[in-house]
Design a protein around this motif. Structure first.
Motif, PDB file in Angstrom:
ATOM      1  N   ARG A  15     101.852 181.757 -12.938  1.00 23.75           N
ATOM      2  CA  ARG A  15     102.609 182.922 -13.401  1.00 23.75           C
ATOM      3  C   ARG A  15     104.090 182.749 -13.093  1.00 23.75           C
ATOM      4  O   ARG A  15     104.955 183.063 -13.916  1.00 23.75           O
ATOM      5  CB  ARG A  15     102.064 184.190 -12.743  1.00 23.75           C
ATOM      6  N   PHE A  19     107.296 182.556 -15.741  1.00 20.74           N
ATOM      7  CA  PHE A  19     108.485 183.395 -15.586  1.00 20.74           C
ATOM      8  C   PHE A  19     109.731 182.529 -15.499  1.00 20.74           C
ATOM      9  O   PHE A  19     110.740 182.795 -16.161  1.00 20.74           O
ATOM     10  CB  PHE A  19     108.337 184.277 -14.345  1.00 20.74           C
ATOM     11  N   TYR A  59     108.807 186.776  -7.337  1.00 24.62           N
ATOM     12  CA  TYR A  59     109.547 186.952  -8.591  1.00 24.62           C
ATOM     13  C   TYR A  59     111.006 187.293  -8.290  1.00 24.62           C
ATOM     14  O   TYR A  59     111.920 186.819  -8.945  1.00 24.62           O
ATOM     15  CB  TYR A  59     108.946 188.070  -9.446  1.00 24.62           C
ATOM     16  N   ARG A  63     114.196 185.184  -9.504  1.00 26.56           N
ATOM     17  CA  ARG A  63     115.262 185.794 -10.304  1.00 26.56           C
ATOM     18  C   ARG A  63     116.610 185.667  -9.609  1.00 26.56           C
ATOM     19  O   ARG A  63     117.604 185.272 -10.214  1.00 26.56           O
ATOM     20  CB  ARG A  63     114.933 187.262 -10.548  1.00 26.56           C
ATOM     21  N   SER A 119     114.941 189.297 -18.406  1.00 29.82           N
ATOM     22  CA  SER A 119     114.097 189.407 -17.213  1.00 29.82           C
ATOM     23  C   SER A 119     113.077 190.532 -17.356  1.00 29.82           C
ATOM     24  O   SER A 119     111.887 190.341 -17.084  1.00 29.82           O
ATOM     25  CB  SER A 119     114.955 189.675 -15.971  1.00 29.82           C
ATOM     26  N   LEU A 122     110.424 189.639 -20.081  1.00 29.36           N
ATOM     27  CA  LEU A 122     109.459 188.632 -19.628  1.00 29.36           C
ATOM     28  C   LEU A 122     108.476 189.208 -18.615  1.00 29.36           C
ATOM     29  O   LEU A 122     107.274 188.932 -18.676  1.00 29.36           O
ATOM     30  CB  LEU A 122     110.191 187.432 -19.024  1.00 29.36           C
ATOM     31  N   LEU A 123     108.970 190.014 -17.685  1.00 26.83           N
ATOM     32  CA  LEU A 123     108.086 190.567 -16.659  1.00 26.83           C
ATOM     33  C   LEU A 123     107.071 191.543 -17.252  1.00 26.83           C
ATOM     34  O   LEU A 123     105.907 191.551 -16.858  1.00 26.83           O
ATOM     35  CB  LEU A 123     108.899 191.243 -15.555  1.00 26.83           C
ATOM     36  N   GLU A 127     104.353 188.614 -18.285  1.00 23.04           N
ATOM     37  CA  GLU A 127     103.616 188.677 -17.024  1.00 23.04           C
ATOM     38  C   GLU A 127     102.720 189.901 -16.914  1.00 23.04           C
ATOM     39  O   GLU A 127     101.878 189.971 -16.034  1.00 23.04           O
ATOM     40  CB  GLU A 127     104.582 188.625 -15.841  1.00 23.04           C
TER      41      GLU A 127
END
Length: 164
Positions: A15, A19, A59, A63, A119, A122-123, A127
């Motif tokens: 995962r 990301f 995460y 980031r 961001s 995508l999360l 995800e």
């Protein structure tokens, strides 16, 4: 480091890699980001609060590391690499080719989004995190997450339409 934490980190790697790839747009840079994230997480494991989500913590490290790299100018290459059909192996069928072309267009369009929108997109979309989880992860009000996601989706839709 506790064996349980080590196993959780290992389980999180796929995962985290997705990301990181989404942030960087490059498999190589994404892998570098995952490695840097793991190094930081292991080196600062004492700052993680047991009972909180390890994935959210990692995460956030990924980031922040990505943003630090960007600010420092260490990541200068293009976001996307062209797909070499020969390197991808044989693909049969029109549908498979259309899917690859659509995915390549989507990746190119996602890479053009501002980092804040990318961001959040995508999360949530890749995800599968809930808005509340993303808000906690990025240390943002939930309304900001919702707003960034809505703008990202609108921008992505416009970019996809314009790239046809």
């Amino acid at each position: 480091m506790d064996e349980t934490i080590r196993r959780e980190m290992l389980a999180l790697l796929p995962r985290l890699r997705r990301f990181a790839y989404g942030l960087t747009g490059s498999i190589e840079e994404g892998d570098d980001l995952v490695q840097a994230t793991c190094e930081r997480a292991i080196g600062r494991i004492e700052t993680w609060q047991p009972g909180t989500r390890l994935d959210s913590w990692m995460y956030r490290i990924a980031r922040n590391t990505f943003f630090n790299w960007r600010r420092a100018g260490k990541v200068r290459s293009e976001y996307l690499q062209l797909v070499d059909p020969e390197a991808q192996g044989r693909v049969d069928g029109v549908r498979a080719m259309e899917a690859r072309l659509t995915l390549a267009r989507a990746r190119a369009c996602i890479a053009r989004l501002p980092e804040e929108q990318r961001s959040v997109l995508l999360l949530v979309s890749v995800e599968g995190l809930a808005y509340k989880e993303v808000a906690e992860l990025l240390d943002l009000p939930i309304g900001t997450v919702t707003s960034r996601l809505a703008r990202a989706r609108l921008a992505l839709s416009a970019l996809m339409e314009g790239s046809k």
